[in-house]
Design an enzyme around this catalytic site. Structure first.
Site, PDB file in Angstrom:
ATOM      1  N   GLU A   7       0.320   5.567  -4.547  1.00 40.90           N
ATOM      2  CA  GLU A   7       1.243   4.675  -4.478  1.00 40.90           C
ATOM      3  C   GLU A   7       0.463   3.654  -5.461  1.00 40.90           C
ATOM      4  OE1 GLU A   7       2.683   4.863   0.422  1.00 40.90           O
ATOM      5  OE2 GLU A   7       0.871   3.684  -0.317  1.00 40.90           O
ATOM      6  N   PRO A   8       0.599   4.022  -6.602  1.00 43.09           N
ATOM      7  CA  PRO A   8       0.006   3.036  -7.385  1.00 43.09           C
ATOM      8  C   PRO A   8       1.165   1.761  -7.816  1.00 43.09           C
ATOM      9  CG  PRO A   8       0.852   4.788  -8.846  1.00 43.09           C
ATOM     10  CD  PRO A   8       0.988   5.168  -7.300  1.00 43.09           C
ATOM     11  N   CYS A  22      -2.010 -30.358  -8.748  1.00 40.78           N
ATOM     12  CA  CYS A  22      -2.640 -31.456  -8.017  1.00 40.78           C
ATOM     13  C   CYS A  22      -3.774 -30.872  -7.123  1.00 40.78           C
ATOM     14  CB  CYS A  22      -2.003 -32.295  -7.443  1.00 40.78           C
ATOM     15  SG  CYS A  22      -0.905 -33.489  -8.331  1.00 40.78           S
ATOM     16  N   GLU A  23      -4.611 -30.078  -7.896  1.00 45.37           N
ATOM     17  CA  GLU A  23      -5.767 -29.235  -7.278  1.00 45.37           C
ATOM     18  C   GLU A  23      -6.648 -28.998  -8.174  1.00 45.37           C
ATOM     19  OE1 GLU A  23      -4.254 -26.931  -4.046  1.00 45.37           O
ATOM     20  OE2 GLU A  23      -6.314 -25.728  -4.123  1.00 45.37           O
ATOM     21  N   TYR A  70      -8.988 -14.911  -5.366  1.00 53.55           N
ATOM     22  CA  TYR A  70      -9.874 -13.864  -5.488  1.00 53.55           C
ATOM     23  C   TYR A  70     -10.862 -14.049  -6.387  1.00 53.55           C
ATOM     24  CZ  TYR A  70      -5.449 -11.467  -3.704  1.00 53.55           C
ATOM     25  OH  TYR A  70      -4.390 -11.384  -3.000  1.00 53.55           O
ATOM     26  N   GLY A  84      -4.255   1.391  -5.414  1.00 55.75           N
ATOM     27  CA  GLY A  84      -5.485   0.886  -5.405  1.00 55.75           C
ATOM     28  C   GLY A  84      -6.270   0.991  -6.654  1.00 55.75           C
ATOM     29  N   ARG A  89      -4.211 -15.805  -8.490  1.00 57.15           N
ATOM     30  CA  ARG A  89      -5.271 -14.652  -8.190  1.00 57.15           C
ATOM     31  C   ARG A  89      -6.830 -15.035  -8.406  1.00 57.15           C
ATOM     32  NH1 ARG A  89      -5.669 -10.372 -10.263  1.00 57.15           N
ATOM     33  NH2 ARG A  89      -6.482  -9.062  -8.614  1.00 57.15           N
TER      34      ARG A  89
HETATM   35  N1  LLP Z   1       0.024   1.069  -1.010  1.00 55.82           N
HETATM   36  C1  LLP Z   1      -0.389   0.437  -0.058  1.00 55.82           C
HETATM   37  C2  LLP Z   1      -0.255   1.056   1.586  1.00 55.82           C
HETATM   38  C3  LLP Z   1      -0.871  -0.931  -0.257  1.00 55.82           C
HETATM   39  O1  LLP Z   1      -1.353  -1.608   0.740  1.00 55.82           O
HETATM   40  C4  LLP Z   1      -0.929  -1.226  -1.480  1.00 55.82           C
HETATM   41  C5  LLP Z   1      -1.553  -2.666  -1.957  1.00 55.82           C
HETATM   42  C6  LLP Z   1      -0.581  -0.474  -2.538  1.00 55.82           C
HETATM   43  C7  LLP Z   1      -0.286   0.746  -2.518  1.00 55.82           C
HETATM   44  C8  LLP Z   1      -0.775  -0.732  -4.041  1.00 55.82           C
HETATM   45  O2  LLP Z   1      -2.047  -1.167  -4.529  1.00 55.82           O
HETATM   46  P1  LLP Z   1      -2.362  -1.304  -6.065  1.00 55.82           P
HETATM   47  O3  LLP Z   1      -2.219   0.236  -6.636  1.00 55.82           O
HETATM   48  O4  LLP Z   1      -1.313  -2.119  -6.506  1.00 55.82           O
HETATM   49  O5  LLP Z   1      -3.791  -1.822  -6.176  1.00 55.82           O
HETATM   50  N2  LLP Z   1      -2.683  -9.157  -3.893  1.00 55.82           N
HETATM   51  C9  LLP Z   1      -3.808  -8.435  -4.397  1.00 55.82           C
HETATM   52  C10 LLP Z   1      -3.554  -6.879  -4.043  1.00 55.82           C
HETATM   53  C11 LLP Z   1      -3.051  -6.548  -2.558  1.00 55.82           C
HETATM   54  C12 LLP Z   1      -2.733  -5.272  -2.352  1.00 55.82           C
HETATM   55  C13 LLP Z   1      -2.053  -4.708  -1.232  1.00 55.82           C
HETATM   56  N3  LLP Z   1      -1.895  -3.390  -0.935  1.00 55.82           N
HETATM   57  C14 LLP Z   1      -4.155  -8.733  -5.687  1.00 55.82           C
HETATM   58  O6  LLP Z   1      -3.490  -9.481  -6.067  1.00 55.82           O
HETATM   59  O7  LLP Z   1      -5.087  -8.063  -6.101  1.00 55.82           O
END
Ligand code: LLP
Length: 463
Positions: A320-321, A391-392, A364, A278, A360
């Site tokens: 978990e990046p 088409c949007e 978002y 995250g 995105r």
């Molecule tokens: N670990 C778990 C359990 C997760 O659910 C996620 C992301 C990550 C790690 C990795 O998160 P990151 O470091 O990449 O932010 N589609 C959305 C993001 C959804 C993230 C879901 N889980 C976007 O495009 O912003």
């Protein structure tokens, strides 16, 4: 920014979002190293290059739209996370951000582990040689087939997400004659997003098991009682695109409190905690992300301090990046098509891709920037909205940015920081052909995910 619903996307006439920079950047030809991959630079003839190859050559060879990933940058970022956390911690790259077999090999070589959240991601990881014991398997609704495959291939850990899953995983493990290492994903009551976080008692979302009302403690009780499971730790993931460490602080405090309760009730000190992913990246020059070593230092300090005060041995930490590793390492290259000035409003610049390669912005309200990359220009800045060919009317790639006023059809423009959640969330909307991902390194470019073809579309459509 508030957004009014419209059947075809956001309202057409929302001019500038609140807080948007109203002044154009001083130099439209400049490339802010915060948002561009490390080896991206402008060559002396004004064309932008990555990994030593200019984008005109790349467009000629691979076509547009296409994602270009800077392999050296990806490896450097992966290594920076690995080094920052050191030998006493584990870094699991979150494959959902972007996964391909080449990427799996890079991760393996750089000493990272991998978080997968579907059978498809697991297959990709295993087929590229990631050792199963370095894989964590996630998901709020894993199928029996996925669990069976994960256990029989020997994944290092399954992250349990519900009471049903505790029993299901234990049962499948036992029937395979295995004892599966598991973590329990808890929801700590922290909602974190960008610069804000909210600590709440409950979390209203589908993942994990709530700490509130003793649900998580009950899950631990059940997991410890089942022969098919070896409970190794607690997992928490609080959100995405986070800059403020305060949310992690609250999460760590709550997880460590649970570890202390487990010790008091069961006499067991669980050896691991996973604080999820995250961490935010810079999509525009306004964003200021922290470096991996700062994040590692902050997380280590928080966990150590909380454990000391609870008189617990400090557990092994994992993170978990996804976005923070791959996000900044790629850009999407488009060719400019139709240009439509709307007097007094802005100029609509249409490109040959759109919401099918970057959902995105539509989904978002994500912010991106854009640059003219096939040449430099001295022309005045013009306010543009970069839109796709779908088409949007909500088919927006970059909502508000500035490009030179002499922009013309055939110019190449690029949107940086599209490495995460763009190709992995790409669709075939309007039967678009999903773009290729091309890895560039030291003057060499190679396709790691090829462009979809019309034959691919017809192969799925069985007629
Ligand atoms: N670990 C778990 C359990 C997760 O659910 C996620 C992301 C990550 C790690 C990795 O998160 P990151 O470091 O990449 O932010 N589609 C959305 C993001 C959804 C993230 C879901 N889980 C976007 O495009 O912003």
């Amino acid at each position: 920014m508030s957004r009014s619903a419209h059947p075809a996307g956001p309202r057409h006439a929302d001019v500038l979002p609140e807080g948007h920079y109203t002044a154009p950047p001083t130099d439209l030809n400049a490339l802010d190293s915060k948002v561009w991959a490390q080896t991206v630079t402008r060559t002396t003839d004004g064309v932008v290059s990555v990994g030593g190859i200019d984008v005109k050559k790349l467009a000629e060879e691979f076509g547009t739209p296409a994602y270009f990933i800077d392999e050296a940058d990806f490896r450097a970022r992966a290594r920076a996370w690995r080094t920052a956390f050191g030998e006493d911690a584990d870094v699991f790259y979150a494959g959902k951000a972007f996964l391909s077999r080449a990427v799996v090999r890079w991760l393996h070589e750089e000493g990272l582990n991998l978080d997968v959240c579907s059978g498809g991601e697991l297959t990709t990881a295993l087929s590229a040689g990631m050792p199963a014991d370095r894989i964590a398997f996630h998901g709020n609704n894993k199928s029996t087939e996925e669990i069976t495959e994960a256990i029989s291939r020997g994944v290092g850990r399954i992250v349990l997400d519900s009471f049903q899953e505790i029993v299901r995983v234990a049962h499948i493990a036992q029937s395979l004659g295995r004892r599966q290492r598991v973590q329990i994903r808890v929801t700590v009551g922290v909602e974190a997003h960008t610069h804000e976080f909210i600590a709440t008692a409950h979390e209203d979302q589908k993942f994990g098991i709530g700490l509130a009302d003793g649900q998580a403690a009950e899950a631990v009780r059940r997991a410890l009682a089942l022969d098919g499971l070896e409970l190794i730790g607690i997992h928490s993931h609080i959100g995405s695109q986070i800059f403020d460490m305060a949310g992690f602080e609250v999460a760590a405090r709550r997880v460590v409190k649970l570890l202390a309760e487990i010790r008091d009730e069961h006499g067991v000190e669980l050896p691991e905690i996973d604080l999820g992913g995250g961490l935010g990246i810079a999509y525009t020059s306004e964003d200021d992300p922290s470096e991996p070593h700062e994040i590692a230092k902050a997380l280590n300090e928080i966990v150590t301090r909380e454990c000391e005060s609870a008189k617990l041995r400090t557990p092994r930490i994992s993170v978990e990046p996804g976005r923070a590793i791959v996000g900044p390492t790629a850009f999407t290259l488009y060719e400019v098509g139709t240009i439509k000035p709307l007097d007094g409003l802005r100029t609509y610049v249409s490109v040959d891709g759109g919401m099918s390669d970057n959902i995105r912005t539509a989904l978002y309200d994500a912010e991106y920037t854009v640059a003219l990359v096939s040449r430099v220009s001295d022309a005045e800045p013009m306010l543009v909205r970069v839109v796709g060919k779908h088409c949007e009317s909500g088919d927006i790639v970059v909502r508000d940015a500035f490009l030179p006023a002499d922009l013309a059809p055939g110019d190449l423009i690029a949107v940086p920081a599209t490495g995460a959640y763009c190709r992995s969330m790409a669709s075939n909307y309007n039967h678009a052909l999903r773009p290729p991902v091309v890895a560039v390194r030291d003057g060499e470019a190679r396709v790691i995910v090829r462009r979809e073809t019309e034959e691919d579309l017809l192969r799925l459509d069985v007629g």
